[in-house]
Design a protein around this motif. Structure first.
Motif, PDB file in Angstrom:
ATOM      1  N   GLY A  98       0.752  -0.833   0.077  1.00 28.08           N
ATOM      2  CA  GLY A  98       0.058  -0.307   0.222  1.00 28.08           C
ATOM      3  C   GLY A  98       0.980   1.601   0.307  1.00 28.08           C
ATOM      4  N   GLY A  99       0.997   2.418   0.571  1.00 24.78           N
ATOM      5  CA  GLY A  99       1.133   3.580   0.480  1.00 24.78           C
ATOM      6  C   GLY A  99       0.827   4.366  -0.346  1.00 24.78           C
ATOM      7  N   GLN A 100       2.653   4.304  -0.935  1.00 24.01           N
ATOM      8  CA  GLN A 100       2.982   4.712  -1.956  1.00 24.01           C
ATOM      9  C   GLN A 100       3.428   4.288  -3.571  1.00 24.01           C
ATOM     10  OE1 GLN A 100       4.875   8.899  -0.658  1.00 24.01           O
ATOM     11  NE2 GLN A 100       3.142   8.887   0.826  1.00 24.01           N
ATOM     12  N   ASN A 101       3.443   2.570  -3.029  1.00 23.25           N
ATOM     13  CA  ASN A 101       3.026   1.758  -3.631  1.00 23.25           C
ATOM     14  C   ASN A 101       3.080   2.217  -5.440  1.00 23.25           C
ATOM     15  OD1 ASN A 101       4.339  -0.815  -4.530  1.00 23.25           O
ATOM     16  ND2 ASN A 101       5.238   0.020  -3.139  1.00 23.25           N
ATOM     17  N   THR A 102       3.766   1.217  -6.219  1.00 25.31           N
ATOM     18  CA  THR A 102       2.731   1.995  -8.007  1.00 25.31           C
ATOM     19  C   THR A 102       2.280   0.856  -7.870  1.00 25.31           C
ATOM     20  OG1 THR A 102       5.258   2.427  -8.213  1.00 25.31           O
ATOM     21  CG2 THR A 102       3.944   1.343 -10.037  1.00 25.31           C
ATOM     22  N   LEU A 103       0.717   1.363  -8.590  1.00 25.80           N
ATOM     23  CA  LEU A 103      -0.158   1.050  -9.032  1.00 25.80           C
ATOM     24  C   LEU A 103      -0.343  -0.020 -10.916  1.00 25.80           C
ATOM     25  CD1 LEU A 103      -1.298   2.161  -5.921  1.00 25.80           C
ATOM     26  CD2 LEU A 103      -3.509   1.860  -7.885  1.00 25.80           C
TER      27      LEU A 103
ATOM     28  N   ALA B  33       3.721  11.067  -2.839  1.00 29.11           N
ATOM     29  CA  ALA B  33       4.399  10.838  -3.679  1.00 29.11           C
ATOM     30  C   ALA B  33       3.544  10.999  -4.872  1.00 29.11           C
ATOM     31  CB  ALA B  33       4.088   9.508  -3.672  1.00 29.11           C
ATOM     32  N   PHE B  35       3.222  10.425  -9.885  1.00 29.15           N
ATOM     33  CA  PHE B  35       3.499   9.269 -10.697  1.00 29.15           C
ATOM     34  C   PHE B  35       2.490  10.332 -11.751  1.00 29.15           C
ATOM     35  CE2 PHE B  35       3.590   5.758  -8.803  1.00 29.15           C
ATOM     36  CZ  PHE B  35       3.318   5.697  -6.966  1.00 29.15           C
ATOM     37  N   TYR B  37       1.880   8.066 -15.240  1.00 33.61           N
ATOM     38  CA  TYR B  37       1.039   7.185 -16.587  1.00 33.61           C
ATOM     39  C   TYR B  37       0.859   7.696 -17.559  1.00 33.61           C
ATOM     40  CZ  TYR B  37       0.212   4.508 -12.362  1.00 33.61           C
ATOM     41  OH  TYR B  37       0.372   3.331 -11.026  1.00 33.61           O
ATOM     42  N   LYS B  50       7.807   8.122 -10.969  1.00 33.72           N
ATOM     43  CA  LYS B  50       7.432   8.178 -10.163  1.00 33.72           C
ATOM     44  C   LYS B  50       8.418   9.050  -9.361  1.00 33.72           C
ATOM     45  CE  LYS B  50       6.805   6.364  -5.592  1.00 33.72           C
ATOM     46  NZ  LYS B  50       6.778   4.147  -4.973  1.00 33.72           N
ATOM     47  N   SER B  94      -0.428  10.522  -5.075  1.00 30.35           N
ATOM     48  CA  SER B  94      -0.780   8.932  -4.115  1.00 30.35           C
ATOM     49  C   SER B  94      -0.436  10.311  -2.151  1.00 30.35           C
ATOM     50  CB  SER B  94      -0.101   7.907  -4.354  1.00 30.35           C
ATOM     51  OG  SER B  94      -0.488   7.283  -2.986  1.00 30.35           O
ATOM     52  N   THR B  96      -2.375   8.523   0.544  1.00 31.38           N
ATOM     53  CA  THR B  96      -2.277   7.324   2.283  1.00 31.38           C
ATOM     54  C   THR B  96      -2.110   6.722   1.655  1.00 31.38           C
ATOM     55  OG1 THR B  96      -3.855   6.423   0.690  1.00 31.38           O
ATOM     56  CG2 THR B  96      -4.580   8.651   1.798  1.00 31.38           C
ATOM     57  N   ASN B  97      -2.279   5.300   3.075  1.00 33.61           N
ATOM     58  CA  ASN B  97      -1.406   4.014   3.332  1.00 33.61           C
ATOM     59  C   ASN B  97      -2.135   2.987   2.646  1.00 33.61           C
ATOM     60  OD1 ASN B  97      -3.859   4.108   4.609  1.00 33.61           O
ATOM     61  ND2 ASN B  97      -3.071   3.572   6.413  1.00 33.61           N
ATOM     62  N   THR B  98      -2.467   3.687   2.244  1.00 34.67           N
ATOM     63  CA  THR B  98      -3.966   2.887   0.907  1.00 34.67           C
ATOM     64  C   THR B  98      -3.676   2.464  -0.623  1.00 34.67           C
ATOM     65  OG1 THR B  98      -5.835   4.354   1.027  1.00 34.67           O
ATOM     66  CG2 THR B  98      -6.142   2.770   2.317  1.00 34.67           C
ATOM     67  N   GLY B  99      -2.794   3.782  -0.960  1.00 37.45           N
ATOM     68  CA  GLY B  99      -2.176   3.449  -1.786  1.00 37.45           C
ATOM     69  C   GLY B  99      -3.309   3.575  -3.126  1.00 37.45           C
TER      70      GLY B  99
END
Lengths: 114, 113
Positions: A98-103, B33, B35, B37, B50, B94, B96-99
């Motif tokens: 989660g967090g700011q990981n790449t989707l 963060a 991005f 795309y 990113k 982005s 939050t801690n939920t992505g």
């Protein structure tokens, strides 16, 4: 890069019927998402899902919507019953964390509600 | 809530010339963060760049962007556009801690010979 598959690419359905959109996420990913894009508008967050639970959902995620990923199979978005305003492209995404990981996104399913 | 603004819906540039796609944002969160795309016709959106570090240039595939928190911007640039760069480009935030990602409206880049 990692691939997310969405099946089908296009679905046509009569208003009031149920529809299930399927997503095959990246194999080791743990977080899953659905986004909605109405023609000509921006992609909007619907819901995210982790460890069998919805973590966060938007106002667009109506009561008629539900998500699940039974036994590590497809991550699904079910709409029951469908309405005309549900016509859109639905994008599935997954991420390792989660967090700011790449989707990583699928190519989308175009849903047409008649 | 958060918002991302891409001022140009359509940008057309001649091959070999520089290109800049604008992205600004509004958020009350400090840890964020960003991005870029890119989505080619009938394909999935894929991450291009990113960044979460202020004032640090990030590069990939000839594109670069620098997050400037002072001006709330994360513009995408390339010094020499190629025909293959023609696509739809999204800026996204982005925090939050939920992505969850918040997207801009997107900019269609057309590179002409």
């Amino acid at each position: 890069g990692p691939k997310v598959l969405q099946i089908p690419s296009h679905q046509i359905i009569d208003m009031g019927q149920m529809v299930t959109l399927n997503c095959d996420p990246v194999s080791n990913h743990l977080y899953f998402y659905w986004y909605k894009q109405i023609l000509g508008q921006q992609m909007e967050f619907l819901v995210n899902f982790y460890n069998g639970k919805v973590m966060e959902k938007s106002k667009l995620f109506k009561d008629q919507f539900s998500v699940e990923r039974p036994d590590g199979s497809y991550f699904t978005l079910k709409i029951q019953p469908t309405a005309l305003e549900d016509s859109a492209v639905y994008f599935c995404a997954s991420s390792l964390e989660g967090g700011q990981n790449t989707l990583y996104f699928g190519a989308g399913t175009r849903l047409s509600v008649l | 809530g958060d918002s991302v603004t891409q001022t140009e819906g359509l940008v057309t540039v001649t091959e070999g010339l520089p290109v800049k796609l604008n992205c600004t944002y509004q958020t009350t969160y400090l840890t964020i963060a960003f991005f870029w795309y890119v989505q080619y016709l009938n394909e999935a959106p894929q991450v291009l760049l990113k960044s979460s570090t202020d004032n640090k240039r990030t590069e990939h595939q000839g594109f670069h962007a620098t997050l400037h928190k002072s001006s709330s911007s994360f513009h995408l640039q390339k010094s020499s556009a190629q025909l293959s760069d023609s696509a739809l480009y999204y800026c996204a935030l982005s925090r939050t801690n939920t992505g969850k990602l918040t997207f801009g409206d997107g900019t269609v880049l057309t590179v002409k010979p």
